[in-house]
Design an enzyme around this catalytic site. Structure first.
Site, short mmCIF file in Angstrom:
data_model
loop_
_atom_site.label_atom_id
_atom_site.label_comp_id
_atom_site.label_asym_id
_atom_site.label_seq_id
_atom_site.Cartn_x
_atom_site.Cartn_y
_atom_site.Cartn_z
N CYS A 164 78.26 -32.24 -26.07
CA CYS A 164 79.29 -31.63 -26.83
C CYS A 164 80.12 -32.66 -27.60
O CYS A 164 81.07 -32.19 -28.50
CB CYS A 164 80.34 -30.87 -26.13
SG CYS A 164 79.46 -29.51 -25.25
N HIS A 211 82.09 -23.05 -31.38
CA HIS A 211 82.06 -24.38 -30.81
C HIS A 211 80.24 -24.56 -31.17
O HIS A 211 79.63 -24.41 -30.01
CB HIS A 211 82.19 -24.53 -29.13
CG HIS A 211 81.86 -25.72 -28.50
ND1 HIS A 211 81.69 -26.93 -29.18
CD2 HIS A 211 81.55 -26.08 -27.40
CE1 HIS A 211 81.42 -27.83 -28.22
NE2 HIS A 211 81.28 -27.25 -27.28
N1 ACO Z 1 80.02 -6.52 -16.56
C1 ACO Z 1 79.57 -7.58 -15.97
N2 ACO Z 1 79.05 -8.44 -16.31
C2 ACO Z 1 79.00 -8.57 -17.57
C3 ACO Z 1 79.45 -7.56 -18.64
C4 ACO Z 1 79.98 -6.45 -17.86
N3 ACO Z 1 80.78 -5.40 -18.73
N4 ACO Z 1 79.06 -7.93 -19.76
C5 ACO Z 1 78.50 -8.98 -19.86
N5 ACO Z 1 78.32 -9.29 -18.40
C6 ACO Z 1 77.63 -10.72 -17.88
C7 ACO Z 1 76.32 -10.40 -17.87
O1 ACO Z 1 75.78 -11.13 -16.76
C8 ACO Z 1 75.82 -11.43 -19.16
O2 ACO Z 1 74.52 -11.91 -19.05
P1 ACO Z 1 73.15 -10.92 -19.41
O3 ACO Z 1 73.33 -9.93 -20.43
O4 ACO Z 1 71.91 -12.12 -19.68
O5 ACO Z 1 72.83 -10.30 -17.95
C9 ACO Z 1 76.60 -12.26 -19.29
O6 ACO Z 1 78.08 -11.83 -18.69
C10 ACO Z 1 76.79 -12.80 -20.81
O7 ACO Z 1 77.16 -11.49 -21.57
P2 ACO Z 1 76.90 -11.55 -23.08
O8 ACO Z 1 77.12 -10.18 -23.45
O9 ACO Z 1 75.59 -12.10 -23.25
O10 ACO Z 1 77.96 -12.35 -23.66
P3 ACO Z 1 78.21 -13.11 -24.79
O11 ACO Z 1 76.88 -13.30 -25.72
O12 ACO Z 1 79.39 -12.45 -25.52
O13 ACO Z 1 78.72 -14.52 -24.14
C11 ACO Z 1 79.75 -16.16 -22.94
C12 ACO Z 1 79.60 -14.62 -23.60
C13 ACO Z 1 78.59 -16.15 -21.71
C14 ACO Z 1 81.23 -16.29 -22.23
C15 ACO Z 1 79.34 -17.00 -23.84
O14 ACO Z 1 80.37 -17.16 -24.76
C16 ACO Z 1 79.39 -18.50 -23.36
O15 ACO Z 1 78.25 -18.92 -22.66
N6 ACO Z 1 80.41 -19.35 -23.73
C17 ACO Z 1 80.31 -20.75 -23.14
C18 ACO Z 1 79.64 -21.64 -24.06
C19 ACO Z 1 79.61 -23.26 -23.22
O16 ACO Z 1 79.42 -23.24 -22.22
N7 ACO Z 1 79.35 -24.07 -24.28
C20 ACO Z 1 79.68 -25.58 -23.80
C21 ACO Z 1 80.79 -25.71 -23.24
S1 ACO Z 1 80.92 -27.51 -22.36
C22 ACO Z 1 81.56 -28.48 -23.34
O17 ACO Z 1 82.13 -28.04 -24.46
C23 ACO Z 1 82.10 -29.78 -22.77
#
Ligand code: ACO
Length: 419
Positions: A105, A366
């Protein structure tokens, strides 16, 4: 290091950062689905490069060298060799040395550092560009790609969402050590979204969080980790975005400015820059960003400034808790007291040290390789009064960036001043 010759940021360009939460992002239920595609990695590089040339009025012919920050083009886009991809943007760049840099990153920050090193090595006008397109796969699959920035063999298995889990671990330790609450951490999220709502280029420009909903899990805010120990310590609202986007900046020496017909006062100046790198998989204390602190201490010493003098900062808030740890590593708050700064609103647009004024990684977005470049450009834009609705009332004169790769394993800090 303190630059051996004066280095100026001439200006640059940011694309809009988009992804699932942005109204321009074409997904299944979007009215344009099937009629219009989201931009590709090449299109983001092209927009950023040509936009930077246009905004600064610099002829591409004047660029001596270029550096491209990108983390995982091979995985997300089946595309490597991005120096050669970048020069497709403009026929006047053909034949010029363009090189890709990768440091997770912090790839964008490394592109800027290499650009400044090139100025020391004799170039006069250089470009640093960063881009990433991550929405080609689901967030879960993308988490596996991003996990390549950890020690794969030793750390990947912490969770399918490896990085969210690694920072949930930091949140757990930080809360336990200092009595910090989920509500304290949520202040960072609320500030980020408030700022992004003033920023049309932000991924989350149309999405908001209030303190109550960002403080606890709920239907809209799932605690989504599979690791049961870490699951209570991270919700969707704590996470930075899976974004697509690009950013480019042009840097020059005094000689370069003369060639471009520009004056120092059209620019901002680099006071100092630093990089620190620590071994993968060997975090000693989850409550401290040691590596960032090393980079920050160095940049303050070389720039001859103190944290109290910084009037605006762009810090790597890959997760909400990371921003609190950044306040401490950068010396804005004592150890364990970052949350107090957030709670008191001191890092908001009207606070004493505004941080991530356009929404940060949490809400501006990001696109990994673009982030470090965007940070530098954001400081430039604040200093030159170009931030529109999120412009600070008083233009800052001293600014700082901290771009971090992995679990605080590579950090690039840059100290800047308006001219
Ligand atoms: N209840 C329970 N679990 C849920 C629900 C719910 N209502 N909604 C979603 N989830 C869970 C599911 O497991 C889902 O995964 P799946 O669909 O594959 O089963 C997971 O959450 C993600 O849900 P999505 O709807 O796919 O979420 P979105 O696409 O909006 O992503 C997330 C959200 C996961 C937080 C994403 O924005 C992310 O990964 N962010 C972090 C990115 C990252 O790590 N960047 C690097 C940083 S490290 C650095 O910079 C040093």
């Amino acid at each position: 290091m303190k630059p051996l010759k004066r280095i100026f940021v001439v200006g640059g360009e940011l694309t809009t950062f988009i992804g699932k939460g942005h109204p321009d992002f074409v997904w299944k239920k979007h009215p344009d689905f099937g009629k219009r595609e989201n931009p590709t990695l090449e299109q983001y590089l092209t927009q950023a490069i040509n936009g930077a040339l246009e905004k600064t009025g610099v002829d591409a012919e004047a660029i001596d060298r270029g550096f491209v920050g990108n983390f995982a083009g091979e995985l997300f886009n089946s595309q490597g060799h991005l120096g050669a991809m970048a020069v497709r943007a403009n026929e006047k760049l053909v034949g010029k040395p363009f090189t890709r840099l990768e440091g997770a990153c912090a790839s964008g920050g490394l592109a800027i550092l290499s650009a400044m090193d090139a100025l020391h090595a004799g170039s006069d006008v250089v470009m640093a560009v960063g881009a990433e397109v991550q929405t080609t796969v689901s967030a879960r699959e993308g988490a596996g790609y991003l996990a390549r920035a950890s020690h794969w063999e030793e750390e990947r298995s912490i969770d399918e969402f490896t990085f969210p889990a690694m920072f949930a671990r930091r949140a757990k330790h930080y809360k336990e050590a200092f009595g910090v609450t989920d509500e304290d951490i949520a202040h960072v999220t609320v500030k980020a979204y408030e700022n992004a709502n003033k920023n049309p280029k932000a991924h989350m420009c149309k999405v908001s969080w209030d303190l109550e909903s960002a403080s606890k899990p709920g239907d809209r805010n799932p605690a989504f980790l599979g690791n049961e120990d870490l699951k209570p310590h991270l919700k969707v609202s704590d996470c930075s975005q899976v974004s697509d986007g690009g950013a480019a900046v042009i840097l020059a020496t005094e000689e370069g400015l003369k060639k471009l017909g520009k004056k120092p006062e059209d620019c901002i100046e680099v006071l100092a820059y630093s990089q620190a790198t620590s071994p993968l998989g060997q975090v000693k204390d989850y409550t401290v960003l040691d590596n960032t602190k090393m980079a920050a201490d160095q940049v303050y010493a070389d720039a001859g400034i103190t944290p109290e003098q910084v009037q605006v900062a762009e810090v790597h808030d890959c997760f909400a808790v990371t921003e609190l740890l950044m306040y401490e590593a950068l010396g804005f708050a004592e150890k364990g007291r970052g949350a107090e700064l957030a709670r008191a609103g001191e890092t908001s647009l009207t606070g004493k040290i505004p941080v991530n004024t356009g929404g940060g990684l949490l809400a501006f977005g990001h696109p990994v390789g673009a982030t470090g470049v965007k940070q530098l450009l954001e400081i430039y834009r604040q200093m030159k009064g170009q931030c529109g609705d999120y412009q600070l009332a008083e233009r800052p004169e001293i600014g700082l960036t901290a771009n971090m790769g992995g679990d605080d394993r590579t950090t690039v800090c840059i100290a800047l001043k308006d001219v």
